[in-house]
Design an enzyme around this catalytic site. Sequence first.
Site, PDB file in Angstrom:
ATOM      1  N   GLY A 150      -0.839  -1.344   8.893  1.00 50.44           N
ATOM      2  CA  GLY A 150      -0.354   0.013   8.691  1.00 50.44           C
ATOM      3  C   GLY A 150       0.554   0.528   9.798  1.00 50.44           C
ATOM      4  O   GLY A 150       0.455   0.130  10.956  1.00 50.44           O
ATOM      5  N   ARG A 191       5.384  -7.957  20.436  1.00 53.96           N
ATOM      6  CA  ARG A 191       5.385  -9.192  21.219  1.00 53.96           C
ATOM      7  C   ARG A 191       4.284 -10.113  20.703  1.00 53.96           C
ATOM      8  O   ARG A 191       3.289  -9.650  20.131  1.00 53.96           O
ATOM      9  CB  ARG A 191       5.158  -8.898  22.700  1.00 53.96           C
ATOM     10  N   HIS A 211      23.283   2.404  11.932  1.00 53.60           N
ATOM     11  CA  HIS A 211      24.506   3.177  12.147  1.00 53.60           C
ATOM     12  C   HIS A 211      25.205   2.728  13.422  1.00 53.60           C
ATOM     13  O   HIS A 211      24.562   2.202  14.339  1.00 53.60           O
ATOM     14  CB  HIS A 211      24.173   4.673  12.258  1.00 53.60           C
ATOM     15  N   THR A 259      11.426  -5.631  16.355  1.00 49.23           N
ATOM     16  CA  THR A 259      12.858  -5.608  16.651  1.00 49.23           C
ATOM     17  C   THR A 259      13.492  -6.997  16.620  1.00 49.23           C
ATOM     18  O   THR A 259      14.710  -7.115  16.561  1.00 49.23           O
ATOM     19  CB  THR A 259      13.101  -4.993  18.029  1.00 49.23           C
ATOM     20  N   LYS A 260      12.653  -8.044  16.694  1.00 49.44           N
ATOM     21  CA  LYS A 260      13.151  -9.420  16.732  1.00 49.44           C
ATOM     22  C   LYS A 260      12.355 -10.284  15.761  1.00 49.44           C
ATOM     23  O   LYS A 260      11.281  -9.899  15.317  1.00 49.44           O
ATOM     24  CB  LYS A 260      13.032  -9.989  18.155  1.00 49.44           C
ATOM     25  N   ASN A 305       0.832  -1.199   0.000  1.00 48.30           N
ATOM     26  CA  ASN A 305       0.000   0.000   0.000  1.00 48.30           C
ATOM     27  C   ASN A 305       0.871   1.255   0.000  1.00 48.30           C
ATOM     28  O   ASN A 305       2.096   1.184   0.115  1.00 48.30           O
ATOM     29  CB  ASN A 305      -0.954  -0.019   1.188  1.00 48.30           C
TER      30      ASN A 305
END
Length: 248
Positions: free
Chosen positions: A162, A200, A133, A185-186, A103
């Site tokens: 979204g 989670r 970075h 993040t995982k 989308n």
Amino acid sequence: MAQSEDKRKALNGELYHAFTPELVRERRRCALACHQLNTAGQASRRRLVELWRVINEDNRPMPPQNPNPEEDDSLFDDDAWVEPPIHIDYGSNVRLGSNVFINFNCTILDTCLVTIGARTLIGPNVSFYSGTHPLDPELRNGTKGPELGKEIHVEEDCWIAGQVIILPGVRIGKGATVGAGSVVTKDVPAFTCVAGNPARIIRKIKTNMDPEQSTSQANANSASSAESAGAQKPMADLANSLEENNLE
């Protein structure tokens, strides 16, 4: 043209310098290609696919055009559907499977490879950040310092809602759903629903597509059939079976 050392390092997830002439040139090429797609207006399906292939540096020949517009559109039924506007760094490091839908307002920082598996749906304003970075500001050193990245892989049949952000090095397993506004993040296990910041696991998704669930269901059905068969045995046969197995 031979691949530069900095480009090789970038693709391998090593520290590299992004503001070399070659990489600046590649990002400018992609920016122009994205602009062409983003300003295409009411273009035909063929034209939109063609413009996406320019972004992606996909040099496969287009199929011969069918004079019937609807039939011509059907030639691209399995091609990914990318809604503009879209923003990508290089374009050549993105791989989309068949029947993928992206989308509008998607951002892909494809420092490293970013793959999106077949039949995956991407909601609006989703960002894939394969670039990152150094934390040490002395090493980071603005535009003069090095940066790096990690590949992102979204497997088949996923739904990314979204405003989701997917960070470097993440793999989202087959059939998973990521709730709106999540920051991933995982790694996300297959056939799970995750949400939140950081994302989670909320629940396991019930589906016959999951081999583990299919096996469990088959075992349950087998046990149920055995119980039904046992209920139909004469009582004497059941008593003899219990006696033989010392289960009385």
